[in-house]
Design an enzyme around this catalytic site. Structure first.
Site, PDB file in Angstrom:
ATOM      1  CD  GLU A 260      -2.543  -1.626   2.170  1.00  0.00           C
ATOM      2  OE1 GLU A 260      -2.796  -0.077   2.937  1.00  0.00           O
ATOM      3  OE2 GLU A 260      -3.576  -2.030   2.856  1.00  0.00           O
ATOM      4  CG  HIS A 283      -6.449   0.143   4.563  1.00  0.00           C
ATOM      5  ND1 HIS A 283      -5.148  -0.749   5.522  1.00  0.00           N
ATOM      6  CD2 HIS A 283      -7.118  -0.090   5.745  1.00  0.00           C
ATOM      7  CE1 HIS A 283      -4.641  -0.929   6.260  1.00  0.00           C
ATOM      8  NE2 HIS A 283      -6.073  -1.204   7.041  1.00  0.00           N
TER       9      HIS A 283
END
Ligand code: NAI
Length: 399
Positions: A260, A283
Site C-alpha cells: 500500500e 484502506h
C-alpha cells in the site's frame, strides 16, 4: 491533578471525555513530535495521547521517568516500544473496537453492490453505455455469506447480513459463539464451496499469509464474489487477478493490499487496477467520522479509568486489572518485576506499618507484576518510601 498532552489532532471527543471526568490540565498539539521534542515536551507530563505518526522508542521512554500511561488514539500500537513501556511500568491503551461497525457496514454495501454488478454498470454508464440487462444481477436476500474469521468484525458483519436476509456461515480457527442464526462451517473448504459471498476478517501475519490461495479461490463458485477488508497479505493477489480475468469469479472488493502507498503522493500499483468487476478502496474500511469520535472517547475513557482507579483492562502490554471502584480511603498501585517474594515482602511492610489491607488484586504478564492494594486509612510517607525502595519495585503510586 494529572497533566495530559494530546498530539496529532486527536478527535475533540477525547478532550470532552477527559474534562467530563475532571481532568483539566490538557494540552493539545496539532502534529506528531520527534524523539528529542518528546523528551522536552513530556518531561513533567503524566499521560500522552498519540496517533500513528509519533514514535515512542525505548530510548525516549528512558528520558521520561514521570510518564504513567500512553494512549494510542488508533488501532495499531507498533509505534510504541511496548515491552520497554511495560518494563517502565507504563500501560499502553488503544481502541481496537471503535471502527468495527464502520468496516462491517462497508462489507455489507460491497456485498450488495457486487451481487448487483454495480461496479461494472457504473463504469460502463460513465463511458456512455446504457446496459439495463438483469443478467447476472442478484439480490443478497437468501444468499450465503461465508465469513472467514468470526471475531469482532466478522461477527458484526454476520448480524448486519442477517438483517438484510442473508444466510450466514462462518469459519474460525477458534470455537466461537454463533450470533443470530449464523452456523459454523466444519471446514474452510466447505465454506468456500457453498458461499455466494466470501468475506475475510482474519488477523494479518504469517499464519494467515496467502490464506486465499489459487486452489482455495478455485473452490469458490464462479458466480461468487470475494471481499477483503482485513489485511492485504491474506489474499494471493496474482491468483485472484487470474481468477477475475478468466471469469472464474464474478467480482471482488478489496480495501487492503499486499503493498500500500505510504501517502497520497505515492502511486497505488496493483494488477487489479482497471478491472470493472472489482471495487478498490484505499484502506478506508474503518475510516469514518463516527469511528474517529469513538476512538477519542474509548481511549480517553481507558486513560481516565487508569488515572482514577488504576484500571488496566484492555492495556496492550500490561497485566490487566478490571475496573474496581475505589471504595477504601487509599489505593496503592505497585508495578514490580515478576519474581518470588515480592507480595509477601510488600504485605509485611503494610503489617509493620499497622495498615489493614481491605482488598488486593494481583495480575502478572510476562516479566511484569501489577498489584492494587486498598487500605482504609491514610498511607504514611515512610511506608510509601519503603515500598518504592523494594528491590523489585518498578513504580509505586498512591491514588
Ligand atoms: P479479531 O481478532 O476480533 O478477529 C479475528 C478472528 O480471526 C478471530 O476470531 C480469530 O480466531 C480468527 N482467525 C485467526 N486466524 C484464522 C484463520 N487462519 N482462519 C480463520 N479464522 C482465523 O479481529 P477484528 O477486530 O475482527 O479484525 C479483523 C481484521 O480486520 C484484522 O486483520 C484487522 O487488521 C482488520 N481491520 C481492517 C480495517 C480496515 O480499515 N480495513 C479496520 C479494522 C480492522
Amino acid at each position: 491533578m494529572a497533566k495530559i498532552v494530546l498530539l496529532e489532532k486527536i478527535h475533540p471527543s477525547a478532550v470532552d471525555h477527559l474534562r467530563s471526568e475532571g481532568f483539566t490540565e490538557i494540552v493539545q498539539l496539532p502534529t506528531a513530535l520527534k524523539s528529542n521534542e518528546l523528551r522536552t515536551t513530556l518531561a513533567d507530563v503524566d499521560v500522552v495521547g498519540i496517533r500513528s505518526a509519533t514514535h515512542v522508542s525505548a530510548d525516549t521512554l528512558k528520558h521520561l521517568p514521570n510518564l504513567k500511561a500512553i494512549g494510542c488514539f488508533c488501532i495499531g500500537t507498533n509505534q510504541v516500544d511496548l515491552p520497554a513501556a511495560a518494563a517502565q511500568g507504563i500501560p499502553v491503551f488503544n481502541a481496537p473496537f471503535s471502527n468495527t461497525r464502520s468496516v462491517a457496514e462497508l462489507v455489507i454495501a460491497q456485498a450488495i453492490l457486487l451481487l448487483r454488478r454495480i461496479p461494472e454498470k457504473n463504469a460502463r454508464t460513465h463511458r456512455g453505455h446504457w446496459d439495463k440487462s438483469a443478467q447476472g444481477a442478484y439480490e443478497v436476500r437468501n444468499k450465503v455469506l461465508g465469513i472467514i474469521g468470526y471475531g469482532n468484525i466478522g461477527a458484526q458483519v454476520g448480524i448486519l447480513a442477517e438483517s438484510v436476509g442473508m444466510r450466514v456461515t462462518y469459519y474460525d480457527v477458534e470455537s466461537k459463539l454463533p450470533l443470530g442464526n449464523a452456523r459454523p462451517a466444519a471446514t474452510l473448504e466447505g465454506l468456500l464451496e457453498q458461499a455466494d459471498i466470501v468475506t475475510l476478517h482474519v488477523p494479518g501475519g504469517s499464519l494467515t499469509e496467502n490464506l486465499m490461495t489459487t486452489e482455495r479461490i478455485a473452490t469458490m463458485k464462479p458466480t461468487a464474489v470475494l471481499i477483503n477488508a482485513s489485511r492485504g497479505g491474506v489474499v494471493d493477489i496474482d491468483a485472484l487477478n487470474a481468477a477475475l480475468r478468466e471469469r472464474r469469479l464474478a467480482g471482488a472488493a478489496l480495501d487492503v493490499f499486499p503493498a500500500e502507498p505510504k501517502n497520497d503522493k505515492e502511486e497505488f500499483v496493483s494488477p487489479l487496477r482497471g478491472l470493472d468487476n472489482v471495487i478498490l478502496t484505499p484502506h478506508i474500511g474503518g475510516s469514518t467520522e463516527e469511528a474517529q469520535e469513538n476512538i477519542g472517547r474509548e481511549v480517553a475513557d481507558k486513560l481516565a479509568r487508569f488515572l482514577k482507579a488504576g484500571t488496566t483492562r484492555w492495556a496492550v502490554n500490561f497485566p490487566e486489572i478490571p475496573h474496581l471502584e475505589k471504595e477504601a480511603k487509599s489505593r496503592i498501585l505497585h508495578v514490580h518485576r515478576n519474581e518470588p517474594g515480592v507480595i509477601a515482602r510488600m504485605n509485611a511492610d503494610f503489617a509493620e506499618a499497622g495498615m489493614n489491607i481491605v482488598a488486593q488484586h494481583l495480575q502478572t504478564r510476562g516479566p511484569i507484576g501489577y498489584v492494587m492494594t486498598d487500605v482504609d486509612a491514610p498511607i504514611p510517607a515512610a511506608l510509601l518510601n519503603k515500598l518504592r525502595g523494594e528491590p523489585a519495585t518498578i513504580r509505586c503510586e498512591l491514588l
